[in-house]
Design a protein around this motif. Structure first.
Motif, PDB file in Angstrom:
ATOM      1  N   THR A   8       0.934  -1.391   0.100  1.00 28.83           N
ATOM      2  CA  THR A   8       0.057  -0.011   0.126  1.00 28.83           C
ATOM      3  C   THR A   8       0.756   1.256  -0.137  1.00 28.83           C
ATOM      4  O   THR A   8       0.333   2.396  -0.133  1.00 28.83           O
ATOM      5  CB  THR A   8      -0.884   0.065   1.049  1.00 28.83           C
ATOM      6  OG1 THR A   8       0.009  -0.030   2.328  1.00 28.83           O
ATOM      7  CG2 THR A   8      -1.942  -1.153   1.252  1.00 28.83           C
ATOM      8  N   LYS A   9       2.235   1.119   0.389  1.00 30.27           N
ATOM      9  CA  LYS A   9       3.077   2.411   0.199  1.00 30.27           C
ATOM     10  C   LYS A   9       4.520   1.550  -0.432  1.00 30.27           C
ATOM     11  O   LYS A   9       4.852   0.613  -0.306  1.00 30.27           O
ATOM     12  CB  LYS A   9       3.160   2.777   1.745  1.00 30.27           C
ATOM     13  CG  LYS A   9       3.659   2.108   2.714  1.00 30.27           C
ATOM     14  CD  LYS A   9       3.996   2.590   4.060  1.00 30.27           C
ATOM     15  CE  LYS A   9       4.569   1.928   5.249  1.00 30.27           C
ATOM     16  NZ  LYS A   9       4.741   2.406   6.393  1.00 30.27           N
ATOM     17  N   PHE A  10       5.043   2.804  -0.644  1.00 20.39           N
ATOM     18  CA  PHE A  10       6.553   2.582  -1.319  1.00 20.39           C
ATOM     19  C   PHE A  10       7.421   2.044  -0.116  1.00 20.39           C
ATOM     20  O   PHE A  10       7.313   2.474   0.998  1.00 20.39           O
ATOM     21  CB  PHE A  10       6.798   3.902  -1.952  1.00 20.39           C
ATOM     22  CG  PHE A  10       8.240   3.753  -2.681  1.00 20.39           C
ATOM     23  CD1 PHE A  10       8.342   3.250  -3.851  1.00 20.39           C
ATOM     24  CD2 PHE A  10       9.479   3.882  -2.003  1.00 20.39           C
ATOM     25  CE1 PHE A  10       9.715   2.903  -4.470  1.00 20.39           C
ATOM     26  CE2 PHE A  10      10.836   3.808  -2.621  1.00 20.39           C
ATOM     27  CZ  PHE A  10      10.842   3.532  -3.947  1.00 20.39           C
ATOM     28  N   ARG A  11       8.233   1.007  -0.393  1.00 22.49           N
ATOM     29  CA  ARG A  11       9.079   0.382   0.094  1.00 22.49           C
ATOM     30  C   ARG A  11      10.679   0.681  -0.319  1.00 22.49           C
ATOM     31  O   ARG A  11      10.751   0.800  -1.376  1.00 22.49           O
ATOM     32  CB  ARG A  11       8.821  -1.014   0.085  1.00 22.49           C
ATOM     33  CG  ARG A  11       7.619  -1.499   0.835  1.00 22.49           C
ATOM     34  CD  ARG A  11       7.285  -2.953   0.439  1.00 22.49           C
ATOM     35  NE  ARG A  11       6.791  -2.943  -1.158  1.00 22.49           N
ATOM     36  CZ  ARG A  11       6.448  -3.981  -1.739  1.00 22.49           C
ATOM     37  NH1 ARG A  11       6.538  -5.333  -0.855  1.00 22.49           N
ATOM     38  NH2 ARG A  11       6.284  -4.089  -2.797  1.00 22.49           N
TER      39      ARG A  11
ATOM     40  N   GLY B  72       6.970   0.675  -8.036  1.00 21.51           N
ATOM     41  CA  GLY B  72       6.748   0.343  -6.615  1.00 21.51           C
ATOM     42  C   GLY B  72       7.030  -1.237  -6.308  1.00 21.51           C
ATOM     43  O   GLY B  72       6.638  -1.678  -5.195  1.00 21.51           O
TER      44      GLY B  72
ATOM     45  N   THR C 167       4.893   9.521  -5.180  1.00 20.38           N
ATOM     46  CA  THR C 167       3.373   9.616  -4.830  1.00 20.38           C
ATOM     47  C   THR C 167       2.961   8.681  -3.935  1.00 20.38           C
ATOM     48  O   THR C 167       1.697   8.903  -3.227  1.00 20.38           O
ATOM     49  CB  THR C 167       2.704   9.415  -6.394  1.00 20.38           C
ATOM     50  OG1 THR C 167       2.965   8.020  -6.830  1.00 20.38           O
ATOM     51  CG2 THR C 167       3.143  10.612  -7.266  1.00 20.38           C
ATOM     52  N   SER C 168       3.443   7.489  -3.859  1.00 23.02           N
ATOM     53  CA  SER C 168       3.322   6.159  -2.904  1.00 23.02           C
ATOM     54  C   SER C 168       1.658   5.902  -3.490  1.00 23.02           C
ATOM     55  O   SER C 168       0.787   5.607  -2.581  1.00 23.02           O
ATOM     56  CB  SER C 168       3.151   6.525  -1.515  1.00 23.02           C
ATOM     57  OG  SER C 168       4.401   6.834  -0.867  1.00 23.02           O
ATOM     58  N   LYS C 169       1.433   6.014  -4.527  1.00 21.60           N
ATOM     59  CA  LYS C 169       0.088   5.467  -5.213  1.00 21.60           C
ATOM     60  C   LYS C 169       0.061   4.694  -6.482  1.00 21.60           C
ATOM     61  O   LYS C 169       1.167   4.537  -6.970  1.00 21.60           O
ATOM     62  CB  LYS C 169      -0.615   6.640  -5.704  1.00 21.60           C
ATOM     63  CG  LYS C 169      -0.930   7.910  -4.585  1.00 21.60           C
ATOM     64  CD  LYS C 169      -1.791   8.975  -5.059  1.00 21.60           C
ATOM     65  CE  LYS C 169      -2.158  10.081  -4.328  1.00 21.60           C
ATOM     66  NZ  LYS C 169      -2.704  11.215  -4.745  1.00 21.60           N
TER      67      LYS C 169
ATOM     68  N   ILE D  72       0.561   1.385  -6.292  1.00 20.20           N
ATOM     69  CA  ILE D  72       1.865   0.361  -6.192  1.00 20.20           C
ATOM     70  C   ILE D  72       1.388  -0.755  -6.863  1.00 20.20           C
ATOM     71  O   ILE D  72       0.437  -1.557  -6.641  1.00 20.20           O
ATOM     72  CB  ILE D  72       1.990   0.295  -4.613  1.00 20.20           C
ATOM     73  CG1 ILE D  72       2.321   1.617  -3.893  1.00 20.20           C
ATOM     74  CG2 ILE D  72       3.318  -0.705  -4.442  1.00 20.20           C
ATOM     75  CD1 ILE D  72       3.279   2.395  -4.555  1.00 20.20           C
TER      76      ILE D  72
END
Length: 559
Positions: free
Chosen positions: A90-93, A101, A122-124, A126
């Motif tokens: 759900t978010k960037f790692r 992502g 953006t962390s979108k 992924i």
């Protein structure tokens, strides 16, 4: 055979083994079976079927020809799971792809479209992580199998689609045929309705057969020439034929003579003409096609380039083709001019036999050349030009004083100065004439004498009158007029025996040069008689009997 038994066999066992192998190859006896119950091909050569001695195999087997390694890594069924996702973040790692992502690949290996702002900022959206596997296929073939991982069941969709299309085509074709038949039936007379119904029923029965036939339009498509386009699957641009017509005869069936043109089945080429005796033919060999069109012009240009290079010209057909072509055109122009010039020169000198001959009046007509003669016929003014022949005149080679052909005798030409009949001979003058006359007289005398001898021989029954063959010292018998001395004859016989005995004792290879010489003395009559007495006569039928009598030392008198 495939027996691994390497024990020594006696002659009888070896013979039985060979007979069994021949029976298995002929199919009379059943094939040999290995440990796993599989039949072994009887045609496998012995050097492949025989196991090495260190394996100690007592039963027939082909295990020694297979891979002995147990527990091979990987198999043909193991392959990567394509498109399988394992985790959705759900978010960037940290360490993930900056574009999508996902943790399964790096940024430079990302297959998605480059985003304006990547997932790192953006962390979108992924992307899910793909399943990454480490599969060790092991052997060489499995690692490079192009069909590894292919599911053959996926091709059933393609088959189903084509079957549906084919059914639609058949349905449309039947509907059009029914419309045509009913339209014909409605327009026909009532009396012919039954006949049309029978025709319709017979046509419906043959619908299945008509599906396998091709129409004229479809048949014309076989000769269609299409362009192949470069694709990812391969192929090159070029004109190719769609499909060979069934009526076309294969080139290797045009002439079944084994000594005719050679056909190469690998390249499917037949360079020579298989039917050279026929005037009209559809196929004249692959070389005929290759040597048609501009081939002859190209070949002439290539030969001109090679000849020019041999004469020192810096010319290369592949490096400068335009220059080579222009120089070849200049060469052909100059060659044509020279040929015309030579032709005109020859025609001016010898004339043209194809042209119409001028009239006699023109040939013997007036001329502008002025010549004046006196009363005796001598030239007073001008020059009298005489026509010369094609041969050299007034030439006397080899010291001759007359020309060749000035003398004729007995069907031969010669020189009148020496009567020589050879053209390249040297002149001998009057001596040559005398020698020629003497030779002719001698020949005439010989002919007359021969004729007289023939007449005398015919009158006396084959022998000349009063003549007797003279006896010479070499080979003929002794005449009646020759008297022999008995003492000299005995000495000659003893001398001949000593010489023969000496020749037997000494080696003929070690004798000196001219060791059998007679010091220039001619043999006497007694020596020749001794030689005749000692000479062996193989053609005499009594010679062997005389030899046997001498060996037996008998007193038998021969009659």
């Amino acid at each position: 055979m495939a027996s691994a038994n390497t024990l020594f066999k006696n002659h009888e066992d070896y013979r039985r083994q060979k007979e069994l192998e021949e029976a298995r190859k002929a199919g009379i006896a059943p094939a040999e079976v290995d440990e796993e119950g599989k039949e072994i091909n009887p045609h496998i050569p012995q050097y492949m079927s025989s196991a090495p001695w260190y394996l100690n195999d007592t039963r027939p087997s082909l295990k020694h020809q297979k891979n002995w390694k147990v527990g091979s890594k990987g198999s043909a069924k193991d392959y990567y799971d394509r498109g399988v996702k394992v985790f959705q973040a759900t978010k960037f790692r940290k360490g993930a792809c900056e574009n999508c992502g996902a943790m399964s690949h790096k940024t430079k290996d990302c297959m998605e479209r480059p985003r304006g702002k990547g997932a790192r900022w953006t962390s979108k959206h992924i992307a899910a992580d793909e399943k990454v596997e480490e599969i060790d296929f092991g052997d060489f073939d499995t690692k490079r199998d192009r069909w590894n991982g292919y599911d053959p069941e996926s091709y059933t969709k393609v088959i189903d689609m084509y079957e549906k299309v084919e059914q639609q085509k058949q349905g449309m074709k039947k509907a059009a045929e029914l419309e045509r038949r009913f339209a014909k039936k409605d327009g026909a007379a009532p009396d012919g309705a039954a006949a049309d119904g029978a025709v319709a029923s017979s046509d419906s029965d043959s619908d299945q057969d008509d599906e396998d036939k091709i129409t004229e339009t479809e048949e014309a498509g076989y000769g269609k020439v299409e362009k192949r386009v470069r694709t990812t699957g391969g192929g090159a641009t070029g004109s190719v034929r769609n499909l060979r017509i069934r009526e076309d005869t294969a080139k290797y069936l045009l002439n079944l003579d084994p000594n005719s043109a050679h056909y190469d089945p690998k390249s499917r080429s037949m360079r020579e003409d298989p039917q050279p005796h026929k005037a009209k033919k559809a196929f004249a060999g692959d070389n005929f096609v290759r040597k048609s069109g501009d081939y002859h012009a190209w070949e002439a240009e290539r030969l001109h380039q090679l000849a020019a290079y041999d004469h020192g010209a810096s010319l290369h057909m592949q490096a400068a083709p335009s220059q080579a072509e222009i120089l070849h055109q200049h060469f052909k122009t100059k060659k044509g001019k020279l040929e015309l010039k030579n032709k005109d020169t020859i025609m001016q000198q010898y004339g043209n036999a194809a042209e119409k001959a001028p009239e006699d009046g023109l040939l013997l007509g007036q001329t502008e050349r002025y010549v004046e003669y006196d009363a005796s016929g001598r030239v007073v003014k001008g020059q009298d030009i005489k026509a010369h022949s094609r041969y050299e005149e007034d030439k006397h080679p080899n010291n001759h004083t007359s020309v060749w052909g000035s003398w004729w005798e007995a069907g031969q030409w010669g020189y009148a100065c020496c009567h020589q009949t050879v053209k390249n001979s040297y002149c001998t003058g009057e001596a040559g004439k005398d020698a020629a006359e003497a030779q002719a007289d001698q020949m005439q005398f010989n002919i007359e004498r021969k004729a007289e001898e023939d007449k005398a021989r015919e009158a006396n029954g084959g022998n000349l009158e009063g003549s007797r063959p003279q006896n010479g010292v070499w080979g003929t018998d002794v005449g009646e007029e020759v008297e022999l001395d008995k003492e000299k004859l005995e000495q000659a016989l003893k001398k001949l025996d000593e010489r023969e005995k000496k020749q037997l004792e000494t080696d003929d290879r070690k004798r000196k040069y001219n060791s059998l010489g007679t010091d220039g003395e001619m043999p006497t009559e007694e020596e020749m008689e001794a030689y005749r007495m000692k000479k062996a006569r193989d053609e005499d039928p009594m010679a062997k009997i005389v030899a046997l009598k001498a060996a037996a030392n008998t007193n038998y008198e021969f009659v």
